[in-house]
Structures are given as structure tokens and as C-alpha cells.
Design an enzyme around this catalytic site. Structure first.
Site, PDB file in Angstrom:
ATOM      1  CD  GLU A   1      -5.350   5.285   0.103  1.00 48.15           C
ATOM      2  OE1 GLU A   1      -6.189   4.786  -0.656  1.00 48.15           O
ATOM      3  OE2 GLU A   1      -5.091   4.840   1.235  1.00 48.15           O
ATOM      4  CD  GLU A   2      -3.505   8.292  -7.187  1.00 52.27           C
ATOM      5  OE1 GLU A   2      -4.372   7.593  -7.719  1.00 52.27           O
ATOM      6  OE2 GLU A   2      -3.349   9.494  -7.455  1.00 52.27           O
TER       7      GLU A   2
ATOM      8  CG  ASP B   1      -1.460  11.969  -2.532  1.00 47.86           C
ATOM      9  OD1 ASP B   1      -1.211  10.739  -2.596  1.00 47.86           O
ATOM     10  OD2 ASP B   1      -2.188  12.532  -3.361  1.00 47.86           O
TER      11      ASP B   1
ATOM     12  CD  GLU C   1     -13.665   6.368  -4.464  1.00 50.53           C
ATOM     13  OE1 GLU C   1     -13.446   5.848  -5.592  1.00 50.53           O
ATOM     14  OE2 GLU C   1     -13.002   6.075  -3.448  1.00 50.53           O
TER      15      GLU C   1
ATOM     16  CD1 TRP D   1      -2.581   1.970   1.467  1.00 48.01           C
ATOM     17  CD2 TRP D   1      -3.271   0.344   0.110  1.00 48.01           C
ATOM     18  NE1 TRP D   1      -3.813   2.324   0.964  1.00 48.01           N
ATOM     19  CE2 TRP D   1      -4.253   1.352   0.121  1.00 48.01           C
ATOM     20  CE3 TRP D   1      -3.481  -0.789  -0.705  1.00 48.01           C
ATOM     21  CZ2 TRP D   1      -5.432   1.268  -0.631  1.00 48.01           C
ATOM     22  CZ3 TRP D   1      -4.653  -0.872  -1.450  1.00 48.01           C
ATOM     23  CH2 TRP D   1      -5.610   0.150  -1.401  1.00 48.01           C
TER      24      TRP D   1
END
Ligand code: NOJ
Ligand code: NOJ
Length: 588
Positions: free
Chosen positions: A210-211, A207, A437, A151
């Protein structure tokens, strides 16, 4: 008695809505239908949030007590986890409702989350244990065990957002005279998170999307807020040395945050210190602004208040970046609200608008309206002029009191744009008011995770802001940027690349290296990197570049200012994520 009744009216007197919305609702029938939608959808949203909280939420069977799952979606995507960011933002919303006396039934839910967080903080995980970085772990399984798959970690906004939610609750408990709950239950968790923030803010991390591994504006502003909000509590529960060490770091973060403002483009860069070619326009900064809103801080730009000139200029730039990106946005007028996503280069689920980003664009404007109303004026600067010109094209820098026609035109225009964002959510809301989302960029059909807890929470915080129900102050107005130079912020990890080019040259000719990143002079031929000929015909130079950066480059021969380029195409290379590398090329 009389005074008490008078005082109880004051919050309503402070509402930004009465005058503006009354005239709007008379002239525009849509307004009343939007009011009706906001009311009905708020009930759906609160139920949607509670359905995703264990142990008894209707849509999260198996989640431990207090755990907030991100969404009941189990595949494509699997969101059956508790993200610390999502859960903390959701609980901040619940805590605001509860502590403002609007829903006394929430106490048990809030306190079970607080208890679950004390357990989760101690769970060793791939980011470390409680004292070695584990607090930066982004997500946990619904039974509170560690998620051990690959992750984007660590994510350093989580501890800050969690501490902010818990400190808001702590202040309320203290005002109720319940010191033991604060001392025994809340403070032990809060102090761990604040210690993590104070110690680690100066390092890069992933960030909120999550990238990207770098410095994120959302993360840094959340971190600043947590340490600044801590001051009065730290005075009670920490020794003087710790309290002042936290304040020093708060000031350092605030100083560093100022470097995200891109004055030449007039917007706030969402991420810096990374090897990315994105524009920097990102809903990251809208979310940062609404989560840093302090109704007592006026339109302060240093803390990026929603009505600050920088945050307004940034709002326009971010909103405009989505105008032609999604085909469904072509139906809306220029200067009107449009559907907002994360950032223009996004490809996750094809890159679509997000409900929570569109609602954040609305919430920033409602919060700004609240501050203008309470200070009875609007100040327009050269920075914010393009934002205001959307509503009054002739507007000039200056301060406009609430009795001026400019003030009236601008506030009703801003209110109309804010309502426009909410109207888009109304247009594309899922069956029975469900908020996923994302919604598809052409058809508007809800997509990606269903019943996203954060989408519902974002609807409720938007609705509160729209109704003038603002969160408590967190001390933003006592912010101070330390004099002198800022302590340097997080530095990107660098790797050493040695370029070796086999090239035959004539006397007086020298070899240089130029390319697409700043370390290679951004393709300059006059500032290019000089190579050494000490191992001729091998020319070489060693350059530090950000770890993992992908770039293009070429060698050039220079003699008396005359440049000879290598033949096409450009050379390409991706730097390793750590260590060093040697790149062997031959002139062509
Ligand atoms: C899952 C993350 O949650 C999402 O934010 C990201 O865009 C995708 N992975 C792709 O990296
Ligand atoms: C992906 C989003 O990018 C991230 O911000 C969020 O925390 C997770 N999904 C869970 O909702």
C-alpha cells in the site's frame, strides 16, 4: 474396491516427506518438536482465523456476516477493516481445506463471505463504482460501507485474488454437480472481477504494501493467474468473444511479467514503473511464487513456480537481504533460515520481520520439494546454482534424479532450511500461539497488529505445503508467451519539467543537465541533456520525468569534452504528481 483403496493411498505416496523427514527426525530431536508445534499451532491458527470473521467470530463484534477483519486491533494500528487482499487469501485457504475434504464445517463461512463480496462489489467508494474502478478499492468498513479516508488506492490485486478464490470454489461445486450455485451466485461476482482485471492490468496501482504506485510483481502474477485459471469456466459462462479477449490479456500479462527478472542481479524486481530507489528485493516475490504454485506446472520459470530457477535464485537473494538487517538474525548460521520482513528499506513500525513473510519463505521451499518429489529429479541451472550451493557447495548445473546422492543432500538441506523458517516463528510466537503482524527485529517480541488473520492463514498454508497437501492446479502449464514483442505494460505517469538555468558561457561552451534519474542520464556527463541557448543567457530544456519522483541534479558546462561542474551541493527537486513545472536556477 481394491482399486479405490489403492487410489486413496496415492496422495500419501506422493508426499515429499517420508524418506527425508524420517532420517531427520531420528538424527535431530528438534524435528519432532517442530512437528508437534506445527500441529498445535495449526489449531490455534484456524481458531484465530475464524475469530476474525463476522457475524459470530469471537474477536470481531459488529462485523457483518462473512466479513473478514484484518485484525481485532482498533488502534496503533487500526486494522478493523476488511482488506480485499487479506480476505481473499484467507478464503482461498479455507476453500482449499473445504474442497479437499479436510473440514466440512467451513462451508457456511465460505459461502457467507461469497455473499458479502457480492454486496461489497456494488458499494460506491473513493475508487469509483462497480463499473468505473470501484473494484480496485483496497478496504471496507466491517459493516460493508465504504472507507472514505485517504489511502493508497487503487490496489489492483484484490479483484484477481478474489476471483481466484471464488473460481477454485466454482470448480469444486461443478465437480459436485451444483451448477446453479456457480451460475447464479459465483459467476456474477467472478465475471465482474475478471472484467476489471482484463481492462485495468495495464495501468499502475498501489502495491500489496500500500505504498508504491507502479507495477507490482505480486499484483501482475495474481492477475495473470486469475485470467488463466478462468479459461475453462469462461468457456461455460461467457460468450466466445469475452473468453478469448481474456485469454489475450492473460498472455499479454505473462509476457510483461518476464520483464521483472533482473538478469544482472539474478533476482526478480518486486516493483517496476515507479520512482523508487529501493533494491527491489521484497517478500512480495516470495508471496507471488507461493500464490502462483501449480503442482502440475513443474519448475516453469515463466509462471515463477516455486522450484523454478528464477524463483529459487530470487529466494536466496531476498533471504540474504535480511541476514544482517535485523539484530536477531545474527544468531543464525550463514545459509540457514533467518527472520524475513517485507523489504530492507521498510520503516513501518520501525521495519521488523513479519510472520507471514517468514512463513512464505518456508512455504516456497516446501512447495518446491513437492514438485521435485513428484518429478523424481532436481534440475540445477547456472541461475539456480547459488541457491543449491547453500546445501551442496560443489553442485554443478545438471539434472539429478532422486536416486543420486546430490538429490538426497539437497532435499534434506532444503527441508532443513524450510523447517528453520518455521522454527523461527516457533521461537517468537506470541502468548498462547498468537500471531501478530510483526515481531521486533531485536527482541523478537510480537508487535504491530495482534491476531493478524493473514498471519494465521499463512501458517495454515505453510503447514499444508509441509504436509504435501497441495492446492489444485490452475492451468499454469498451458501458459504461453505470445510470439513477438510484448504489448507494453503499465506506463508510469510522467510530468514535464522545464529547466531554466541562467548561465554566462564563452563561445564554444555548451550547457547540459545531468542528475540521479535515468531521464537525467543517471549522472552521465557524455549522455547529459542538452540545453538550448535560444533565450541566452537563459539556457533551457524540457524533460519528462515520473510523477512525484525526487531527484538530484546539476548543470555542467562542456567544451571540447572538458566538463565544468556547478559547485556543491547537488540541487534537489521533487516533481509534482501531475501537470508540469518550471525550475529556475542560476549557475554557481
Ligand atoms: C499502512 C499500510 O497498511 C502499511 O502497509 C504501510 O506500510 C503504512 N500504512 C505506511 O504507509
Ligand atoms: C498492511 C499490509 O502492508 C497490507 O498488505 C495488508 O493488506 C494490511 N496491512 C492489512 O493486513
Amino acid at each position: 474396491m481394491f482399486l479405490a483403496r489403492l487410489l486413496s493411498l496415492i496422495p500419501f505416496l506422493a508426499l515429499p516427506l517420508p524418506s527425508g523427514s524420517l532420517s531427520l527426525s531420528l538424527s535431530q530431536p528438534r524435528q519432532s518438536s517442530l512437528d508437534t508445534f506445527v500441529t498445535s499451532e495449526s489449531a490455534v491458527a484456524l481458531a484465530g482465523v475464524l475469530a476474525n470473521i463476522g457475524p459470530s467470530g469471537a474477536k470481531c463484534e459488529g462485523a457483518a456476516s462473512g466479513v473478514v477483519i484484518a485484525s481485532p486491533s482498533l488502534t496503533s494500528p487500526d486494522y478493523d477493516y476488511e482488506w480485499i487482499r487479506d480476505a481473499s487469501l484467507v478464503n482461498k485457504m479455507l476453500i482449499d481445506r473445504y474442497t479437499q475434504g479436510r473440514d466440512s464445517s467451513l462451508q457456511g463461512t465460505i459461502e457467507s463471505w461469497i455473499s458479502s463480496m457480492a454486496i461489497i462489489q456494488q458499494v460506491p467508494n473513493p475508487s469509483g463504482n462497480v463499473s468505473t474502478g470501484g473494484l480496485g478499492e483496497p478496504k471496507f468498513n466491517p459493516d460493508m460501507t465504504a472507507f472514505t479516508g485517504a489511502w493508497g488506492r487503487p490496489q489492483r490485486d484484490g479483484p484477481a485474488l478474489r476471483a481466484t478464490a471464488m473460481m477454485t470454489y466454482a470448480s469444486y461445486k461443478l465437480s459436485q454437480g451444483n451448477t446453479s450455485y456457480v451460475q447464479d451466485v459465483l459467476w456474477p461476482s467472478i465475471t465482474l472481477d475478471l472484467g476489471y482485471v482484463a481492462q485495468n492490468w495495464n495501468q499502475t496501482g498501489f502495491d500489496l504494501w500500500e505504498e508504491l504506485d507502479g507495477s507490482s510483481f505480486f499484483t501482475l502474477l495474481s492477475q495473470y493467474r486469475s485470467l488463466q485459471q478462468a479459461a475453462p469456466l469462461a468457456a461455460l459462462y461467457e460468450d466466445a468473444g469475452t473468453a478469448s479477449a481474456w485469454q489475450v490479456q492473460a498472455d499479454n500479462i505473462l509476457c510483461f511479467l518476464q520483464s521483472f527478472w533482473d538478469a544482472s542481479s539474478s533476482y526478480t524486481l518486486a516493483n517496476i514503473n515507479l520512482a523508487s530507489t529501493r533494491s527491489g528485493l521484497d517478500a512480495n516475490t516470495l508471496l507471488a511464487s507461493i500464490h502462483a504454485f501449480d503442482p502440475s506446472a513443474g519448475c516453469d520459470a515463466a509462471t515463477f513456480q516455486p522450484c523454478s530457477d528464477q524463483a529459487l535464485a530470487n529466494h536466496k537473494a531476498v533471504v540474504d537481504s535480511f541476514r544482517s538487517l535485523y539484530s536477531l538474525n545474527s544468531q543464525y548460521a550463514p545459509d540457514a533460515a533467518v527472520a524475513i520482513g517485507r523489504y530492507e528499506e521498510d520503516v513501518y513500525y520501525n521495519g521488523n520481520p513479519w510472520y507471514l513473510a517468514t512463513l512464505a519463505a518456508a512455504e516456497q521451499l516446501y512447495s518446491a520439494l513437492h514438485t521435485w518429489s513428484s518429478q523424481s529429479s532436481i534440475t540445477v541451472t547456472t541461475t539456480s546454482q547459488p541457491f543449491f550451493a547453500q546445501f551442496l557447495s560443489s553442485i554443478q548445473p545438471g539434472t539429478y534424479s532422486s536416486s543420486t546422492s546430490e538429490y538426497g543432500t539437497i532435499t534434506s538441506g532444503v527441508q532443513g532450511m524450510a523447517d528453520g523458517f518455521v522454527g523461527i516463528v516457533q521461537q517468537y510466537v506470541g502468548p498462547e500461539g498468537g500471531l501478530s503482524e510483526q515481531f521486533d527485529k531485536s527482541s523478537g517480541t510480537p508487535t504491530s497488529a495482534v491476531d493478524l488473520t493473514w498471519s494465521y492463514a499463512s501458517f495454515l498454508t505453510m503447514a499444508d505445503a509441509r504436509a504435501g497437501l497441495v492446492p489444485a492446479s490452475w492451468g499454469a502449464s498451458s501458459a504461453s508467451i505470445p510470439p513477438g514483442a510484448c504489448q507494453p505494460g503499465p506506463q508510469p505517469a510522467m510530468v514535464q519539467l522545464t529547466f531554466v538555468e541562467d548561465a554566462t558561457t564563452t563561445y564554444g561552451q555548451n550547457l547540459f543537465l545531468t542528475g540521479s534519474i535515468s531521464q537525467l542520464s543517471d549522472w552521465s556527463t557524455t549522455d547529459a541533456v542538452a540545453l538550448s541557448s535560444s533565450a541566452y543567457p537563459d539556457w533551457q530544456a524540457t524533460v519528462a520525468v515520473p510523477a512525484g519522483v525526487s531527484f538530484q541534479y546539476k548543470f555542467i558546462k562542456v567544451e571540447d569534452g572538458q566538463v565544468t561542474w556547478e559547485s556543491d551541493p547537488n540541487r534537489e527537486y521533487t516533481a509534482p504528481s501531475s501537470g508540469s513545472a518550471t525550475i529556475d536556477d542560476t549557475w554557481r
